[in-house]
Structure formats: C-alpha cells, structure tokens
Scaffold this active site. Structure first.
Site: not given
Ligand code: AMP
Length: 446
Positions: A238, A385, A28, A244
């Site tokens: 989880c 989620c 965070g 991640y």
């Molecule tokens: P996106 O670009 O929206 O598809 O998000 C995927 C990327 O964000 C991946 O590289 C993940 O490592 C990262 N990611 C996945 N879940 C989260 C999350 N809840 N908060 C921040 N980053 C995330």
C-alpha cells in the site's frame, strides 16, 4: 489500520510485545491487547485505549510465557466497542488459539452470513472473527491445514499472527498490501511485527519481510522456522504506508519511510513550484519530511511555522465531524511573528475530508500570511480504500466530490496542487507495483 506483533521463544514474550505495540501506537489508538502462553494456557488482556493505559506491571504477572501476540486497533471493520478489541481468543476442538489481524477482508459479509446460517454465534462485528469460525469448523486434523483452508475462503488484505499453545503462524496475503517483517531477539527468540520500528525499540535484529502469500510457522523451543509459499504472488504494498501511516524510522520492503517522504517532497517541488515564496512550512508532523524535501529542491527556506500541541490525540480519533474540526484547532497554532505579510507554501502528506487543510489555511491567514499555497505530497484521494485504511465512503472524500479548484476554494488557499500518481510511484521506486486504490480506484482484490 492496525498494528500486530508476535513473539516466540523469548523469556518475556508479553513484555516484548508491549514495547512493540508501544512503538506502533501510531497504527491504532482505539484498543489494544496481548495474548500470552506458557505452553499450557493462553491468557489475554485487552481493552479500549492506549497501550500505556491498558497494561500495567500487574498485567505481566498474568501474561506469562514465552509465546505472545498483540494488537493495536484502528477500526476499519467492525466498531470500536471492547468486543471488537483483539487478540481474539477461542477454545475449539484442537485446543486454544489467539489471533491478531491487520487489514480488511472484503468478502466478510458473505462469509459471515454463511457461517451464521450454519449455526455460528458471533461475539464481535470484526471480519477477523470469520477466520476463527472457519478454523474451528474445519474438519482437518492439524491447525496448519485448518488455517490454509480458512485462507482459501477469505479475500482481502491481511496480515495474521495466530498462536496455538506451542506454535506461532505468521501470514501475509498474496498482494502483501500491509507490511509484516520478522526479527531476532537478543535472547534467541523471534518477533514478527507490522513495522520495523518495533524491532528497534526491543533491540531485535531485522531478518526479513514476510513475503506476500507466505506463511511462516514457528514452534516453541525450536530454533528453525518453516516458510511456506501458500499462494502465487502479485505484490502491491500500500502506497499510503509510505505516504502517511508508517513511522518515518520504519523500513518497509527495504525502503526507509522518511527518505521516501523526502523524495515525494522533492518531486512535488519539481512538479508544482511556487515562485518567490518566502517559506516552506510543514503541517506538523505529517508534512515535515516532504516539506524538507520540497525546501531542499526549491531552495526556499524551511520554517516550522505551525506549532503542534502534542497532548492532543490524532485528528481522526473522535468519530464525529464536529469533534474533528474542533480538534485541529486544539492541536495546531501558527507563529504569527514569522508569517505576517509572507507568501507561504504549506506542505501536508494528504487531504482526506479537507478538514485539516481548511483549518490550516484559516489559521495562517489569521496570523497575517499574505498568500497560502497548499502543496500535497500525494495524489488526490478519490476512492475509498477497502484494504484497511480508514477512508470510508465516497461522500466523505472531498476530492471524490469536488474538482481541484473547488477544493482550493473550499479550503481557502491561494493555490492547491497534488503530487501526480506517476511521481508518487517514481518516488517510492518504479521497479514494483503498489496498491494505489485511493488514487486510481483500481480495486485489484475483487
Ligand atoms: P483531512 O483533515 O480529513 O483532510 O485529513 C488529512 C489529514 O489527516 C492529514 O494531515 C493527514 O496527515 C491525516 N490523515 C490522512 N489519512 C489519514 C487516516 N487514514 N487516518 C488518520 N489521519 C489521516
């Protein structure tokens, strides 16, 4: 998603909390805060921003005492104003309390509406504030009993650390959705933290995880702590913590996160190989461990084909979609000399909105890659989620709206494959259950 820490019976409780929060900054980045107590008065410092920005030497002149609790905020409930920073401190009929929370309470609106009808005045939009009001309004004589009464009312995923002036209560919901462990400090104090990487930084020795449904009570000046099982358990940590969220050096419920990520990569290579590929390339840093596993299993060389600029914050920090796509470009650059004319397998841990993958494929193709095959070390995220991860609505989740082939076309990859739910579970260990809501939509807390 948040980080919480609690420290008791340690000379510099607030400083230990500060280091623990620094180690857990990845959980965070919006706001941070620490409450500390010298057995007389609880004092709190909190603000928006990173741990290193909010606290300075002067903070610890104020945050004196042997008891402390801290929080890093990543908003999943409420908004990102300063009022929504934690700890939440309150004076009430039994004295003072300060509370930190990691998770998400699913019946927050109903509980809040009832409390407001009853005359409660809310300061923030956080679900956690419900708990403060429930404790303050309870007629029970002891804080312990008031906490238990409040826990009967709330539903959802939660880890709480609650300080009074002399005690620290450490609580995990009956599903154990979010991680929480306790350790022993060198000066004899105790520490509770969301992730064990916090223990390593402050030199604490891991004692054990807090069990799902358990409340631990620590008292100032006492070496023993009390463990009470409050609820029947239905343990489901989880899976996204392993995929991640958690730091690779953390150990969650006995399993090292880095090793699990490598296993997911190995399983992905077994499920979705790419014949004759030249290189396995990770999306830095989230895909590195899985890419190493994939490369080891497939025998294809691993290369760091994308360089990450470490001075740009996480992709998700900026709330608008426009800012998000800009940030990915700021963050990642391809090594053209390596990629030119090559058939590449790119590994990332997950696709949420599709923003990162689309940008990655585009920069790799611009750098001359002949083919880009995207492999994702987790299943497609089809459901939001509700238990504490920032994947807010169906509209924003690309795999909830498009088929795998459509997502492939959207991101511009030559092929796209996800790890199956079965392989995910086997990689973490199929001897227990997990929260897999993002993948299977099984909202087990209703
Ligand atoms: P996106 O670009 O929206 O598809 O998000 C995927 C990327 O964000 C991946 O590289 C993940 O490592 C990262 N990611 C996945 N879940 C989260 C999350 N809840 N908060 C921040 N980053 C995330």
């Amino acid at each position: 998603m948040c980080a919480i820490v609690g420290v008791i019976n340690s000379k510099e409780a607030a400083k230990v909390s500060y280091y623990a929060l620094f180690a857990m900054q990845h959980r965070g980045q919006e706001a941070t805060g620490i409450s500390a107590c010298d057995n007389d008065k609880i004092k709190t410092i909190k603000d928006r921003g990173l741990v290193t920005k909010v606290f300075n030497e002067g903070s610890f002149e104020i945050l004196k005492g042997t008891l402390a609790a801290g929080h890093n905020r990543y908003s999943t409930a409420g908004n990102d104003s300063i009022l929504d920073a934690q700890p939440i401190y309150a004076r009430y009929s039994l004295g003072e309390i300060s509370i930190v929370h990691n998770g998400n309470l699913i019946n927050k609106n109903e509980v809040r509406a009832r409390l407001i009808e009853d005359g409660a005045i809310f300061q923030s939009s956080m679900d956690t504030e419900n708990v403060v009001h429930l404790i303050a309004r309870s007629k029970k004589e002891h804080l312990r009993d008031r906490i238990i009464e409040a826990l009967q009312v709330i539903k959802g995923a939660y880890c709480f650390i609650i300080l009074s002036r002399h005690k620290m209560f450490v609580i995990r919901d009956r599903y154990g959705v979010r991680p929480l462990s306790i350790g022993r400090l060198k000066d004899g104090g105790y520490i509770a933290a969301s992730e064990t990487c916090a223990f390593d930084l402050v030199g604490a020795e891991f004692i054990r995880d807090v069990n799902p449904g358990e409340m631990l009570t620590f008292e100032s000046g006492k070496d023993e702590y009390k463990a009470e099982q409050l609820f029947d358990t239905d343990s489901r940590i989880c899976a996204f913590e392993y995929i991640y969220f958690a730091r690779p050096d953390s150990v969650i419920e006995g399993k090292n996160v880095y090793e699990i990520r490598k296993k997911m990569g190995e399983a992905l290579a077994e499920e979705w190989g790419v014949p004759d590929a030249d290189y396995i390339i990770p999306v830095p840093d989230s895909g590195v461990a899985a890419a190493l596993g994939y490369a080891a299993k497939s025998g294809i060389p691993f290369e760091n084909g994308i360089v990450r600029n470490h001075y740009v914050g996480r992709t998700f920090i900026e709330p608008t979609q426009e800012m998000r796509s800009q940030k990915v470009k700021l963050k990642l650059s391809p090594i053209a000399a390596l990629l030119n004319g090559k058939k590449i397998v790119v590994i990332d841990d997950s696709i949420v909105r599709g923003t990162t993958s689309k940008q990655i494929v585009s920069i790799l193709k611009h750098a001359g890659a002949k083919e880009v095959h995207m492999r994702i070390a987790s299943p497609a995220i089809k459901h939001p989620c509700r238990y504490g991860i920032d994947t807010p609505s169906y509209q924003e989740l690309i795999s909830a709206n498009l088929s795998e082939d459509e997502v492939r076309d959207y991101i511009g990859a030559d092929s796209l494959k996800f790890l199956s739910i079965d392989s995910l579970v086997k990689s973490i260990g199929d001897e227990r259950k997990y929260s897999l809501v993002s993948f299977d939509g099984n909202y087990f807390i209703q």
